[in-house]
Enzyme design. Structure first.
Site, PDB file in Angstrom:
ATOM      1  N   HIS A  86     -12.991  15.858  -3.843  1.00 19.82           N
ATOM      2  CA  HIS A  86     -12.181  17.086  -3.839  1.00 19.82           C
ATOM      3  C   HIS A  86     -10.800  16.867  -3.221  1.00 19.82           C
ATOM      4  CE1 HIS A  86     -13.699  18.214   0.344  1.00 19.82           C
ATOM      5  NE2 HIS A  86     -12.476  18.673   0.419  1.00 19.82           N
ATOM      6  N   ASP A 222     -19.478  13.656  -3.169  1.00 21.40           N
ATOM      7  CA  ASP A 222     -18.068  14.038  -3.028  1.00 21.40           C
ATOM      8  C   ASP A 222     -17.226  12.885  -2.462  1.00 21.40           C
ATOM      9  OD1 ASP A 222     -15.679  15.375  -2.785  1.00 21.40           O
ATOM     10  OD2 ASP A 222     -16.512  17.121  -1.768  1.00 21.40           O
ATOM     11  N   SER A 653     -11.897  16.646   5.745  1.00 18.33           N
ATOM     12  CA  SER A 653     -12.458  16.162   4.490  1.00 18.33           C
ATOM     13  C   SER A 653     -12.023  14.731   4.269  1.00 18.33           C
ATOM     14  CB  SER A 653     -11.982  17.013   3.327  1.00 18.33           C
ATOM     15  OG  SER A 653     -12.814  18.118   3.199  1.00 18.33           O
TER      16      SER A 653
HETATM   17  N1  ARG Z   1     -15.361  23.452   1.417  1.00 16.88           N
HETATM   18  C1  ARG Z   1     -14.817  22.140   1.334  1.00 16.88           C
HETATM   19  C2  ARG Z   1     -13.414  22.117   1.975  1.00 16.88           C
HETATM   20  O1  ARG Z   1     -13.052  23.046   2.629  1.00 16.88           O
HETATM   21  C3  ARG Z   1     -14.813  21.615  -0.059  1.00 16.88           C
HETATM   22  C4  ARG Z   1     -13.899  22.291  -1.013  1.00 16.88           C
HETATM   23  C5  ARG Z   1     -13.859  21.704  -2.397  1.00 16.88           C
HETATM   24  N2  ARG Z   1     -14.929  22.155  -3.237  1.00 16.88           N
HETATM   25  C6  ARG Z   1     -14.943  23.324  -3.958  1.00 16.88           C
HETATM   26  N3  ARG Z   1     -16.020  23.629  -4.629  1.00 16.88           N
HETATM   27  N4  ARG Z   1     -13.933  24.141  -4.010  1.00 16.88           N
HETATM   28  O2  ARG Z   1     -12.444  21.592   1.518  1.00 16.88           O
HETATM   29  N1  GLU Z   2     -13.715  20.653   2.943  1.00 19.37           N
HETATM   30  C1  GLU Z   2     -12.858  20.697   4.093  1.00 19.37           C
HETATM   31  C2  GLU Z   2     -11.563  19.918   3.888  1.00 19.37           C
HETATM   32  O1  GLU Z   2     -11.053  19.801   2.809  1.00 19.37           O
HETATM   33  C3  GLU Z   2     -13.587  20.171   5.265  1.00 19.37           C
HETATM   34  C4  GLU Z   2     -14.647  21.092   5.587  1.00 19.37           C
HETATM   35  C5  GLU Z   2     -14.301  21.973   6.736  1.00 19.37           C
HETATM   36  O2  GLU Z   2     -13.400  22.814   6.662  1.00 19.37           O
HETATM   37  O3  GLU Z   2     -15.001  21.749   7.722  1.00 19.37           O
HETATM   38  O4  GLU Z   2     -10.951  19.469   4.815  1.00 19.37           O
END
Ligand code: ARG
Ligand code: GLU
Length: 720
Positions: A86, A222, A653
């Site tokens: 991502h 991921d 991430s």
């Molecule tokens: N929650 C994770 C972060 O904050 C992954 C986001 C990417 N994935 C998604 N399905 N949008 O970045």
């Molecule tokens: N998915 C998040 C990012 O892109 C990390 C997850 C979080 O926020 O802890 O940094």
């Protein structure tokens, strides 16, 4: 009674140290002083010096900031880095087209020649950091005006960073910590030639999609691989065909020993922003006014995007990354609100503030300096709330209409002079237009405009509304759909052909300027920005500056009150260490979550028949044949993901997740639903970070993608 009291106090203290250690995002430079002992007591076998060394290469040389807001880990001596799928999503999308859809099919370079340059992508390494508090703050007096203080600090920062980078290719930044009670300098080097090496298909890299996002149990692969390239002298240079793979100072060994329950683990990366010292007033404002509005506005946009993306594959690809970005925080805000309510965070903070007040009132000196903080906070937040709301509408409604920020660029034409800069400005606008319309679907944006502007006009005080809303009232009877179709029909900026025609005709005459000024999309855009710049930003900025100085004194008081305690600074996009254990949790009564998932779960989810749970055939074959190579766990299962109690945030991430020996065991990519409020308040019982197991990554590279040649450059530690 006394005995019991003593016992409880001792217990509370032990708990406090352990829980504070768990929730901190620690400064690598200060690890030896504050954390080494605790980390080693928890099981760490290496030293703070192995992680961050002033004089020698150390693990920190293998951790890179990736793009705008992610982290990556160096895993070979030839510049190979691993981050999340991502995190590379936008780059992978940019390299994709209908006939070469790398998002859907994945990508694996056969050799260096076939790696794909990623335009605009940079990775950054921290060369060193330094506590410059006394140089920045020395002689700065409390009775100075805010302006005097700011100007002095600014000037010193320029001087110190200038000296630090003189004659080098480094950059330097000085960041405030604890709301300006301390300052640290970060000297960095940025690499601008970064190429895509490998990415799994979205059915693996984004398996579970938005359904599973921010959730445990998770089965997402991921991860993605990139390579850093450097110039002749291993120096960071712009992209060139002649560049060679960068030779890093350090790369991380990869352990196939896995993540077992209770194992010590730490995360090394660039968390973006946490605000754990906010007062109850701020938390109340965020969860009761800010988040609900942002959620509602994003829901409108997502519904509209979903409709168009389902109808057309072209729109689906065009909007894949945009949709993911909007959906991500749409869900996060909801989890955050849930968690804050569950923790009764506002009440907990109010209680902490009562205790602080008592402490402040207990001596005349403290009373003088800290005694009146909370009423001042209360007033400031009350004043700030409407401005903050207006600001959120600018972000979530005003510039959520893609045309609004895009058309703003055409304002440059007012500075254009024929036979001077006109041609250059036109060329720049032409380029922007090409890239904008590449990923743009007009009817979708028109629908979003109609929907979010209507809510904007209803919910925001007149004083903060773009003047163009008056026109909608007068000429369209307040009907925003009619207004939207008028804008999209009459403007010269809603398709590439129209923009090109407009630019061709534009010769900077007064008439041309008038046509630009009168263009309905230009008017709309200008009015959104001018309402913000005139009526929102000045007051909002000044209230926030005032709040920052209150927080500076509050934090100073907190540190004084808790002297001798662990004290962690909020995240601010600088390099940090967090540590904890591999462990499951109990999300609710009678339910326990284990700390890892297995490949079986992928097929259980597939059976639900949802589009987010599509599985590639090749993965099914490998699963049926149990063809897991050396990457299976001791019990023969393949484990895609695991969780641990490391406090992470957005920006973490792609962060390397390491074991007690400092070997890579996973790549961080998310937090769990029950823990999404940790930016504001951490709960050691509920907060977990989610990682993809490095063994799953290697299995996908080797067995699924047949890209085993990439493993040869890694340092792999085989299972015990
Ligand atoms: N929650 C994770 C972060 O904050 C992954 C986001 C990417 N994935 C998604 N399905 N949008 O970045
Ligand atoms: N998915 C998040 C990012 O892109 C990390 C997850 C979080 O926020 O802890 O940094």
């Amino acid at each position: 009674m006394t005995k019991r009291y003593l016992f409880t106090t001792a217990l509370l203290l032990a708990f406090a140290v352990r829980s504070i250690a768990g929730e901190g995002m620690w400064i690598p430079l200060l690890l030896e002083k504050y954390n080494e002992e605790d980390m080693q007591a928890m099981g760490m076998k290496i030293t703070a010096e192995d992680i961050y060394s002033v004089n020698n290469s150390s693990l920190k040389d293998a951790v890179f900031r990736f793009g705008g807001g992610c982290t990556a880990g160096m895993i070979s001596a030839q510049g190979l880095i691993i981050t999340n799928h991502h995190c590379g999503y936008g780059n992978i999308q940019a390299l994709s087209s209908l006939d070469r859809d790398l998002l859907t099919d994945g990508f694996w370079a056969d050799d260096l020649e076939t790696e794909l340059p990623c335009e605009g992508l940079q990775v950054t390494r921290l060369v060193y950091m330094e506590d410059v508090s006394s140089r920045v703050l020395g002689g700065v007096e409390d009775n100075w005006t805010r302006q005097q203080r700011q100007d002095t600090i600014e000037l010193r920062i320029q001087k110190i960073t200038g000296e630090a980078t003189e004659g080098t290719h480094y950059s330097a930044a000085i960041e405030p910590f604890y709301y300006g009670n301390q300052y640290f300098m970060f000297v960095t080097e940025s690499f601008k030639d970064v190429r895509l090496v490998g990415a799994p298909p979205s059915a693996i890299g984004k398996f579970g999609g938005d359904t599973d996002n921010w959730m445990w149990p998770r089965h997402t692969g991921d991860f993605a691989l990139f390579r850093v390239y450097a110039g002749e002298h291993n120096d960071p240079v712009e992209y060139s065909e002649d560049n060679s793979p960068y030779t890093p100072l350090m790369h991380m060994p990869i352990s196939l020993n896995g993540a077992e329950e209770e194992d010590f683990t730490f995360v090394f990366g660039f968390p973006g922003r946490t605000q754990q010292y906010l007062t109850s007033h701020a938390v109340d404002m965020i969860i009761n006014t800010e988040n609900p509005e942002r959620i509602a506005l994003r829901e409108m946009r997502l519904d509209i995007m979903d409709g168009y993306m389902q109808q057309s594959d072209e729109v689906r690809i065009q909007y894949a990354a945009k949709h993911a970005r909007v959906a991500n925080f749409y869900k996060k805000f909801q989890g955050e609100n849930r968690g804050i309510h569950r923790l009764k965070a506002v009440e907990v903070k109010e209680e902490q503030q009562r205790q602080f007040q008592q402490w402040a009132d207990s001596s005349p000196n403290n009373r003088r300096r800290y005694g009146d903080l909370f009423p001042a906070f209360g007033q400031a937040y009350e004043a700030l709330t409407p401005y903050n709301m207006a600001f959120n509408y600018v972000i979530e409604a005003g510039i959520a209409v893609e045309l609004v920020p895009f058309v703003r660029n055409f304002g440059q034409l007012f500075q254009a002079v024929p036979d001077s800069n006109l041609a250059q400005i036109k060329e720049d606008l032409q380029k922007r237009a090409e890239s904008f319309f590449n990923d743009y679907h007009k009817p979708l944006d028109q629908d979003i405009l109609a929907a979010v502007f209507e809510k904007y006009a209803q919910d925001i005080h007149d004083a903060f509304q773009p003047v163009v809303f008056q026109l909608v009232e007068n000429e369209f009877d307040g009907d925003f759909s009619q207004y939207a179709s008028y804008v999209f029909k009459e403007s010269s900026f809603t398709s590439l052909e129209d923009v090109e025609a407009f630019l061709a005709d534009f010769n900077a005459t007064e008439q041309d300027r008038e046509a630009l000024r009168k263009d309905p999309a230009y008017q709309m855009s200008a009015s959104v920005f001018s309402s913000y710049f005139q009526h929102v930003r000045p007051v909002r900025d000044s209230l926030n500056n005032h709040l920052d100085s209150l927080y500076r004194v509050y934090l100073e008081g907190l540190m004084k009150k808790r002297e001798g305690d662990y004290f962690y600074p909020d995240a601010n996009s600088t390099l940090r260490i967090t540590y904890g254990k591999v462990e499951g949790y109990k999300p609710q009564n009678a339910v326990t979550y284990r700390h890892y998932t297995t490949l079986q779960g992928v097929f259980e989810k597939e059976a639900l028949g949802e589009p987010d749970y599509t599985v590639p055939d090749k993965l099914r074959q490998l699963y049926k044949a149990k063809d897991f190579g050396p990457y299976a766990a001791g019990d023969g299962t393949m484990r895609p993901c695991f969780i641990a109690s490391n406090h992470t945030s957005g920006g973490n991430s792609g962060s390397p997740v390491l074991n007690a020996n400092g070997h890579l065991i996973g790549v961080n990519f998310d937090r769990n639903w029950e823990g999404t409020m940790s930016d504001l308040m951490y709960d050691p019982n509920q907060c977990r970070n989610i990682s993809v197991d490095i063994r799953y990554c290697l299995f996908i590279i080797d067995k699924f993608a047949n890209a085993g040649h990439l493993l040869e450059e890694m340092t792999i530690i085989m299972p015990r």
